[in-house]
Design an enzyme around this catalytic site. Structure first.
Site, mmCIF file in Angstrom:
data_model
loop_
_atom_site.group_PDB
_atom_site.id
_atom_site.type_symbol
_atom_site.label_atom_id
_atom_site.label_comp_id
_atom_site.label_asym_id
_atom_site.label_seq_id
_atom_site.Cartn_x
_atom_site.Cartn_y
_atom_site.Cartn_z
ATOM 1 C CD1 TRP A 248 0.824 -0.265 3.046
ATOM 2 C CD2 TRP A 248 -0.794 1.191 3.553
ATOM 3 N NE1 TRP A 248 1.085 0.214 4.309
ATOM 4 C CE2 TRP A 248 0.109 1.107 4.648
ATOM 5 C CE3 TRP A 248 -1.883 2.045 3.659
ATOM 6 C CZ2 TRP A 248 -0.064 1.858 5.812
ATOM 7 C CZ3 TRP A 248 -2.043 2.791 4.818
ATOM 8 C CH2 TRP A 248 -1.141 2.699 5.881
ATOM 9 C CG ASP A 249 4.812 0.874 1.633
ATOM 10 O OD1 ASP A 249 3.925 0.098 2.017
ATOM 11 O OD2 ASP A 249 5.921 0.952 2.177
ATOM 12 C CD GLU A 388 2.603 -3.658 9.122
ATOM 13 O OE1 GLU A 388 3.806 -3.629 9.459
ATOM 14 O OE2 GLU A 388 2.216 -3.710 7.944
ATOM 15 C CE LYS A 500 6.037 -1.750 11.707
ATOM 16 N NZ LYS A 500 5.891 -3.036 11.022
ATOM 17 C CD GLN A 501 2.610 1.841 9.672
ATOM 18 O OE1 GLN A 501 3.441 0.959 9.807
ATOM 19 N NE2 GLN A 501 2.196 2.240 8.500
HETATM 20 O O1 IFM Z 1 3.691 -1.325 4.122
HETATM 21 C C1 IFM Z 1 4.606 -1.148 5.153
HETATM 22 C C2 IFM Z 1 3.877 -1.281 6.459
HETATM 23 O O2 IFM Z 1 2.888 -0.293 6.601
HETATM 24 C C3 IFM Z 1 4.839 -1.189 7.609
HETATM 25 N N1 IFM Z 1 5.858 -2.207 7.486
HETATM 26 C C4 IFM Z 1 6.622 -2.077 6.237
HETATM 27 C C5 IFM Z 1 5.729 -2.141 5.023
HETATM 28 C C6 IFM Z 1 6.554 -1.916 3.751
HETATM 29 O O3 IFM Z 1 7.122 -0.641 3.761
#
Ligand code: IFM
Length: 637
Positions: A248-249, A388, A500-501
């Site tokens: 999804w990046d 995640e 994590k984000q």
């Molecule tokens: O897509 C990301 C995810 O959101 C966080 N871990 C790494 C992946 C790839 O960059």
């Protein structure tokens, strides 16, 4: 050159014209003396099949015999895994060729190269080492004498031409006819054209200025100019991290930059999703659903390629189960979002009619099947949201809100198609089995999919039960240098309120019009301090920068922005060797344009709401809205 002494070494990349330069002075061990060497190389942006190296040698002391060896090398590997099987090779006089094939899918890459020089008194000799054919060039230099050697390489794959070797040879002959200067000028013109549309000027902060240009440069060199069967991997093409897989990046972090400034490249990347939809159909079917469900990690075919097990980073003899490929399902709605955004920005109805709408409807069919009816509406259980650190959660707010949005847009788009191309809608309804009941069901799900948003406080619960988890005792981890997940363990992090984000905050940014001020503030105040900004995901900081701008807190935004800016240029996370952080690079652009400049498109125009950090003097960029170019130039008085 592995003997002797190297001095005055410098290597630098010219972002403006895409050239890598190296220079050094080499002094031999014996009595041959000193030599000045310069190297200049570029992969042409004007012709993706062409690479060029120019080497200049000057003998500073006395006469010297100089030999240059140039080759095409098939012995390349990543982490000990070779890439290529040898197919054929040849060398004669000034010309050399090599044909190799990928080891598993047997795709051919053919390369042809030629050495040319500005000196007359040179001898050339072919060298036929297996898998590494080359050319040896010899000449005699007088004291102070210099010469220049150009290596032109043309390459084609079996995806580009039926006879890639013949194609590479004819491309090479044309390149030789044009010569270095012309090739270089064409390359520079292509870069000028790119920067003309896509540059961001930031005055008052050289580090931030360099970071954004570096990020945009990295994104551009990762994007194919014309291939609709590829997209940009999480680490671009610059490292082996994530094996080139597309996440999804791309749609959520990287694409907006292309959509707003280079729409034809954005379209190519969206076409990649169309060209891999068979894989998405297979994924839905394998999971027992109808419609199309995109892979969390996608490669050539669109099938799920997320590894199920990876070595434990603490003890590589053990394995860790990776669940994202099984249950991080929001990517399907993220792709729909990117398609919609592309359409809103470009007005490309043709694309929307033939590609965008079919994708959004077929993936909506998946959601219609995937959601679970529960007593008070619908649920999506056992998922992973953007954060995640938490797995197997129920009703992740980001996922549910994006699915709700996806289904609403699906209904709207089907109506649009009905109005604008009734014959298409009939065919599509028939192919996908869409009926009046399907649309009623989508509306019902969109209206009643669980979403825990407290109207009194504005707080959105990240998933069912999140607020009941204990908080991390942050004071105990004041001077940590590792992620909270590695300190608490996978299950430890899963059982705490630590992110994590950005998750809810990510949602606020993507669907910013849907949420009021109270909601923005409450969720920022709640989730920002609970997020692992320094050691969590590199995707987080740029989004927090954008969000802090929405809250009119540019100084906090700046701190987050610089964390993202340093991910690659300063290797702030210690993993730049795995490859460029593409999402962070795309996020920097969004933080600047949507965050600090506050760009918003309106029906037929746009508005900006600048909120720059105090030391920024100017922020300027351009973008294209429905075929019309707009310039934004924000200056501090
Ligand atoms: O897509 C990301 C995810 O959101 C966080 N871990 C790494 C992946 C790839 O960059």
């Amino acid at each position: 050159m592995d003997r002797g002494r190297v001095e005055d070494y410098a290597r630098y990349i010219d972002l403006r014209s895409g050239v890598l330069r190296r220079r050094l002075r080499w002094t031999s061990d014996g009595d041959i003396g000193r030599f000045d060497l310069t190297f200049e190389r570029f992969a042409s942006l004007a012709d993706p099949h062409l690479m060029v190296v120019r080497v200049q040698v000057q003998a500073l002391d006395g006469p010297a015999s100089v030999e240059i060896q140039a080759s095409l090398n098939s012995h390349v590997d990543n982490w000990g895994h070779p890439h290529w099987d040898l197919v054929s090779q040849g060398s004669s006089h000034q010309m050399v060729s090599l044909e190799v094939a990928t080891r598993s899918t047997q795709k051919t890459l053919a390369m042809s190269a030629q050495l040319t020089t500005n000196r007359e008194d040179v001898s050339f000799e072919g060298r036929d080492d297996r898998g590494n054919p080359g050319i040896r060039l010899r000449t005699e230099l007088e004291e102070g004498g210099s010469f220049t050697v150009d290596k032109l390489v043309a390459m084609y794959t079996s995806r580009d031409a039926d006879d890639p070797l013949a194609a590479s040879q004819s491309n090479l002959l044309e390149a030789i006819r044009l010569g270095y200067e012309v090739l270089f000028n064409e390359h520079k013109d292509a870069w000028r054209e790119f920067w003309n549309r896509s540059d961001v000027i930031l005055e008052g902060d050289d580090e931030a200025q360099l970071a954004i240009r570096h990020a945009l440069f990295q994104l551009r060199i990762a994007a194919s100019s014309d291939d609709e069967r590829v997209s940009i991997g999480a680490k671009t093409l610059s490292g082996f991290g994530y094996r080139g897989h597309v996440f999804w990046d791309n749609e959520i972090f990287v694409l907006p930059f292309f959509t707003y400034t280079q729409p034809s490249l954005a379209r190519n990347m969206l076409m990649y999703r169309w060209n891999t939809i068979q894989g998405a159909r297979r994924k839905a079917a394998d999971n027992g659903y109808v419609g199309a469900q995109y892979a969390w990690e996608s490669a050539e075919s669109g099938d799920e390629v997320t590894p199920r097990w990876v070595p434990d980073w603490k003890d590589p003899t053990k394995k860790i189960r990776i669940w994202t490929g099984d249950i991080q399902i929001h990517i399907t709605a993220d792709i729909a979002y990117a398609i919609w955004q592309y359409w809103q920005v470009t007005g490309d109805d043709e694309f929307m009619r033939h590609v965008g709408t079919p994708i959004i409807l077929e993936t909506a069919i998946f959601w219609g099947d995937r959601v679970e009816p529960v007593s008070d509406g619908y649920a999506l259980s056992q998922v992973i949201g953007p954060d995640e650190y938490h797995h197997h959660v129920d009703n992740n707010a980001f996922t549910n809100a994006m699915v709700r949005w996806h289904l609403e847009k699906a209904v709207e788009l089907r109506e649009w198609l009905h109005q604008t191309a009734p014959e298409d809608v009939t065919a599509l309804d028939r192919r996908l089995g869409i009926t009046a009941e399907t649309l009623t069901k989508w509306r019902d799900i969109a209206g009643r999919l669980k979403f825990n948003h407290d109207p009194k406080t504005g707080l959105i619960e990240q998933f069912d039960g999140f607020f009941e988890l204990p908080d991390v005792e942050w004071d105990r981890y004041g001077d940590r240098t590792a992620s909270m997940q590695s300190l608490l363990g996978i299950e430890g992090a899963n059982q705490h309120q630590v992110l994590k984000q950005a998750d809810v905050i990510m949602l606020l940014c993507l669907l910013r019009d849907q949420f009021d001020d109270k909601t923005w503030r409450a969720n920022w105040d709640y989730y920002n301090p609970r997020t692992d900004h320094s050691y969590g995901s590199s995707l987080g900081p740029a989004i927090h920068a954008w969000a802090a701008c929405e809250l009119e807190r540019p100084d906090i935004a700046y701190k987050h922005f610089m964390r993202a800016a340093r991910a690659d240029l300063q290797d702030a996370r210690g993993n730049a060797g795995d490859g460029i952080h593409a999402a962070s690079a795309g996020g920097l652009w969004q933080a600047l344009v949507f965050g600090f400049a506050g760009l918003e498109l309106t029906q037929d125009s746009h508005r900006v709401s600048p909120r720059l950090p105090t030391h920024w003097k100017r922020l300027s960029f351009s973008f294209c809205h429905r075929g019309e170019r707009h310039e934004v130039d924000i200056r501090r008085a």
